[in-house]
Design an enzyme around this catalytic site. Structure first.
Site, PDB file in Angstrom:
ATOM      1  CB  ALA A  66      14.310  -5.161 -54.958  1.00 53.27           C
ATOM      2  N   GLY A 111      12.167  -5.801 -49.944  1.00 51.86           N
ATOM      3  CA  GLY A 111      12.317  -4.377 -49.685  1.00 51.86           C
ATOM      4  C   GLY A 111      11.048  -3.721 -49.185  1.00 51.86           C
ATOM      5  CD  GLU A 114      15.082  -5.346 -46.594  1.00 57.51           C
ATOM      6  OE1 GLU A 114      16.175  -5.744 -46.165  1.00 57.51           O
ATOM      7  OE2 GLU A 114      14.855  -5.162 -47.810  1.00 57.51           O
ATOM      8  CD  GLU A 134      14.950 -10.145 -49.256  1.00 60.02           C
ATOM      9  OE1 GLU A 134      14.647  -8.943 -49.251  1.00 60.02           O
ATOM     10  OE2 GLU A 134      14.478 -10.956 -48.421  1.00 60.02           O
TER      11      GLU A 134
END
Length: 263
Positions: A66, A111, A114, A134
């Protein structure tokens, strides 16, 4: 819709979404997520598209996570809204009625990892890198990583990756079952498209039925999952593609599937 953060291509029943922010290593910002949401809506509505490929622009990143410049400004309420939108979007990707292949050409972090996890399977360049880092930012994965990764590679390996934030090479990702196959970087898209072309030659209705049965059965007990399979099989039998496929087999010719999805 004119896209600035992604590119969408459609050729011979195979759609390709390219995350196109190479200077930012294709990081996911709000604009990218909104554009992806729009693209998935269009692809889901297009019955001519049989397979979707996701990849990244450039040779460094699939999606490097992200956009941290946006993340660090979030309030708790805004963070909940951000993760809720991201989770819903990635869930939409997973629930598309067509097979989705991630062609991971570089960093698939946060992300990006993911996003790849929500695809039906992953092909990777030998130079690709996977991770959920993260924890190094004082946060946790928020787009489904704590849930999809353990289901794919097992809880213990997922805990190690998430608790330490360490990265997996493409070879390591292949060993733990995160990745299906690895290729030299210059062959990745061609090999991915080769598989996509093979899948696209199959019947739309049976592809959707197989995808739905696997997804719905994964988290059900065996007897419930078998009932899901029985119902899907019965629905397939009523499809024109089943008549075409069985007739082609008996007549010793190649099947030509023309039925629409859900037919």
């Amino acid at each position: 819709m004119a896209y600035t953060c992604i590119e969408v291509h459609d050729e011979a029943g195979i759609a390709t979404i390219v995350f196109n922010r190479p200077k930012a290593l294709n990081a996911l910002n709000g604009a990218t997520l909104r554009e992806l949401d729009d693209a998935l809506t269009a692809i889901a509505a297009n019955d001519e598209i049989r397979v979707l490929i996701l990849t990244g622009a450039g040779d460094k990143a699939f999606i490097a996570g992200a956009d941290i410049t946006e993340i660090r400004q979030l309030t708790p309420l805004a963070a909940r809204q951000f993760t809720n939108f991201g989770q819903q979007l990635i869930d939409r990707l997973q629930r598309l009625p067509i097979p989705v292949i991630a062609a991971v050409n570089g960093f698939a972090l946060g992300g990006g990892c993911e996003m790849a996890l929500a695809c039906d399977f992953i092909y990777a360049a030998e130079t690709a890198t996977f991770g959920l880092p993260e924890i190094n930012l004082g946060i946790i994965p928020g787009f489904g990583g704590t849930q999809r990764l353990p289901r794919l590679i097992g809880a213990n390996m997922a805990r190690e990756m998430i608790f330490t934030g360490r990265f997996l090479s493409a070879e390591e990702a292949l060993e733990v079952g995160l990745v299906n196959r690895c290729f030299p970087a210059d062959q990745l898209l061609a090999k991915t498209r080769e598989t996509a072309t093979l899948i696209a030659s199959k019947g739309r209705a049976s592809l959707q039925a197989a995808k739905d049965a696997i997804r719905q059965g994964l988290n059900a007990d065996l007897q419930t999952a078998l009932a899901i399979e029985r119902d899907a099989f019965a629905l397939c039998i009523s499809s024109p593609d089943a008549q075409e496929g069985t007739s082609a087999f008996v007549e010793k010719r190649k099947a030509v599937f023309t039925a629409k999805r859900d037919s």
